[in-house]
Design an enzyme around this catalytic site. Structure first.
Site, PDB file in Angstrom:
ATOM      1  N   LYS A   1       0.842  -1.201   0.000  1.00 34.23           N
ATOM      2  CA  LYS A   1       0.000   0.000   0.000  1.00 34.23           C
ATOM      3  C   LYS A   1       0.877   1.251   0.000  1.00 34.23           C
ATOM      4  O   LYS A   1       1.868   1.325   0.733  1.00 34.23           O
ATOM      5  CB  LYS A   1      -0.913  -0.027   1.222  1.00 34.23           C
ATOM      6  CG  LYS A   1      -1.908   1.120   1.310  1.00 34.23           C
ATOM      7  CD  LYS A   1      -2.788   0.989   2.563  1.00 34.23           C
ATOM      8  CE  LYS A   1      -3.790   2.121   2.679  1.00 34.23           C
ATOM      9  NZ  LYS A   1      -4.634   2.009   3.895  1.00 34.23           N
TER      10      LYS A   1
ATOM     11  N   SER B   1      -9.365   2.917   2.842  1.00 32.86           N
ATOM     12  CA  SER B   1      -8.335   3.461   1.980  1.00 32.86           C
ATOM     13  C   SER B   1      -7.441   2.411   1.315  1.00 32.86           C
ATOM     14  O   SER B   1      -6.642   2.755   0.428  1.00 32.86           O
ATOM     15  CB  SER B   1      -7.444   4.409   2.800  1.00 32.86           C
ATOM     16  OG  SER B   1      -6.800   3.718   3.864  1.00 32.86           O
TER      17      SER B   1
ATOM     18  N   SER C   1     -10.400   0.611   7.029  1.00 32.46           N
ATOM     19  CA  SER C   1      -9.879   0.912   5.704  1.00 32.46           C
ATOM     20  C   SER C   1      -9.142  -0.238   5.038  1.00 32.46           C
ATOM     21  O   SER C   1      -8.793  -0.138   3.868  1.00 32.46           O
ATOM     22  CB  SER C   1      -8.990   2.164   5.739  1.00 32.46           C
ATOM     23  OG  SER C   1      -8.145   2.188   6.844  1.00 32.46           O
TER      24      SER C   1
END
Length: 474
Positions: free
Chosen positions: A79, A154, A178
């Protein structure tokens, strides 16, 4: 066999490496070709030369029978909120468009120490602050199951990349659901481990170079099989040499065989209602477990949903203020003091939480610890091993909307993570498991929650549940 290997789970890819059926360099190139051919905009930064050098080094170690680490030679993505040594890290913000860290985040360093080959970074909303994954730097990440639907946020880029076979696994992060919401929307497995097992240093936000991070953010893995999550959990809980830690973690296995676990189901709540497809998915899970002989019991939940969410929001807004500029903080304080005492609007609540006194935070933290004890009693006194809840109220919503509708009633956009945030501030291990699809072909998942440090119990139940559901369909 190698042509289909990118579609196999991570543990199968590792087996192929161990048997020398394929080299790490070849496996990496297969994944890079998948990324090149993809059109979902999930992998946003690459350094193919560095990745190939790391893969070649893994092949050389294997040739010398000197392989090191449980992930040796396995390509992975990360990520874009985690700092990666020598590889651009933007956290989806134009402010960091050219930021190249000189040091890995601790979680990334642990993966490298176990031999993982970092092949790229996956997309996030700017500074990880949205439930859609879209930013002005890289654009929108598309859901592999329906490009008109959101991937969530996210950790939307990580979940989409795993679902689209661009990577066997990804390192995501979870503060307010997220990691788990994108796992649900994209139909992959996503584990928020017990808080504190995996350090968050090097995760943005906070700003680059900060040692501290939010007191609720937790790095965690996403993959296409529960066994893969177990492998990454092993790697992520093993300190890298630079940490100079004198300890190691040995998480307990399930105290009972997975088929004998006692399971509670919290299927719905007026504070965060779920749609019919979600209710059907939970009922199918209950039926599959009961048919396999697992004890399943409905519950109204161990805590009050609304009270727990109120506390979560108070703590969330408090931890988000650490990097607020002094002048902005002063303006917020002035706005909060100007509020009418009866004003209960979302803006008023937000401002009060953002400007709460340290005394108020200490009392909220005390309430958090008491809430954690309530959860502990739920698992110990009732002898429950796992609680199953909805992962979210619905399947993936349209990517161009900022509303959520359940049973024809518009709900708060942030209700998407309401069920996930039951445990976000408590720190309990929580695992999203894909369990099927709705009539539109969109993935449906459920959330498994366990007591602290019962991460492996959740993984064992997830693997058994996968088998039960496959048997039910077959």
């Amino acid at each position: 066999m190698t042509a289909d290997l990118t579609h196999q789970p991570a543990h199968v890819q590792l087996q192929a490496l161990h048997r020398r059926e394929i080299s790490s360099r070849e496996l990496l190139d297969l994944h890079l070709a998948e990324i090149d051919a993809g059109d979902i905009n999930a992998v946003v930064t690459r350094d193919d030369n560095a990745a190939r050098a790391a893969a070649s080094a893994a092949d050389e170690r294997r040739a010398r029978n000197a392989s090191t680490g449980i992930l040796d030679g396995l390509p992975l993505t990360i990520k874009d909120s985690f700092e990666t040594d020598g590889l651009r890290t933007t956290s989806g913000s134009e402010d960091l468009a050219n930021y190249v860290p000189a040091r890995d985040a601790d979680a990334v360093a642990r993966l490298r120490h176990q031999g993982a080959v970092i092949m790229g970074k996956t997309n996030v909303p700017a500074y990880c602050q949205d439930l859609h994954t879209e930013n002005s730097l890289f654009g929108r990440t598309l859901n592999p199951h329906d490009p008109k639907r959101t991937v969530g946020g996210s950790s939307g880029g990580p979940a989409a990349a795993v679902a689209a076979y661009l990577t066997p696994a990804d390192l995501g992060s979870d503060l307010a659901g997220s990691l788990r919401l994108p796992a649900h929307y994209c139909g992959v497995y996503g584990l928020r481990p017990t808080h504190g097992l995996i350090p968050a240093r090097g995760h943005i936000p906070r700003p680059p170079g900060w040692i501290t991070s939010s007191d609720m953010v937790t790095p965690g893995p996403l993959a296409r099989h529960p066994r893969d999550l177990g492998l990454l959990l092993d790697a992520l809980t093993t300190p890298a040499p630079a940490e100079n830690n004198p300890w190691s973690i040995a998480l307990p296995t399930a105290r009972r065989p997975a088929g004998q676990l006692r399971v509670a189901v919290w299927a719905d709540d007026a504070s965060c209602p779920v749609d019919r497809d979600t209710a059907k998915a939970l009922a199918a899970v209950e039926h599959a477990l009961a048919s396999a002989g697992t004890g399943v019991h409905r519950t109204a939940g161990p805590v009050g949903f609304a009270d727990s969410l109120r506390l979560f929001e108070q703590l969330l807004h408090a931890t988000a203020t650490a990097t607020t500029a002094d002048d902005a903080g002063a303006a917020e304080l002035a706005a909060a003091r100007a509020l009418h005492e009866d004003d209960a609007s979302p803006r008023a609540v937000f401002l009060r939480h953002r400007t709460q006194t340290h005394r108020a935070w200490l009392r909220a933290n005390e309430e958090r610890l008491r809430l954690r004890e309530t959860w502990h009693r739920f698992f110990t006194n009732a002898q429950y091993d796992v609680l199953i809840t909805p992962a979210a109220p619905t399947a993936a919503i349209p990517a161009d909307t900022r509303s959520l509708t359940v049973h024809g009633v518009e709900r708060s956009f942030f209700d998407q993570t309401g069920w996930a945030n039951l445990t976000s501030h408590i720190g309990l291990p929580s695992l999203v498991v894909p369990v099927g699809r709705n009539a539109d072909g969109l993935p449906m998942g459920v959330q498994l929650v366990g007591p602290a440090h019962a991460d492996r119990t959740l993984l064992a139940m997830a693997e058994d549940l996968m088998s039960y559901l496959e048997a039910a369909v077959g």
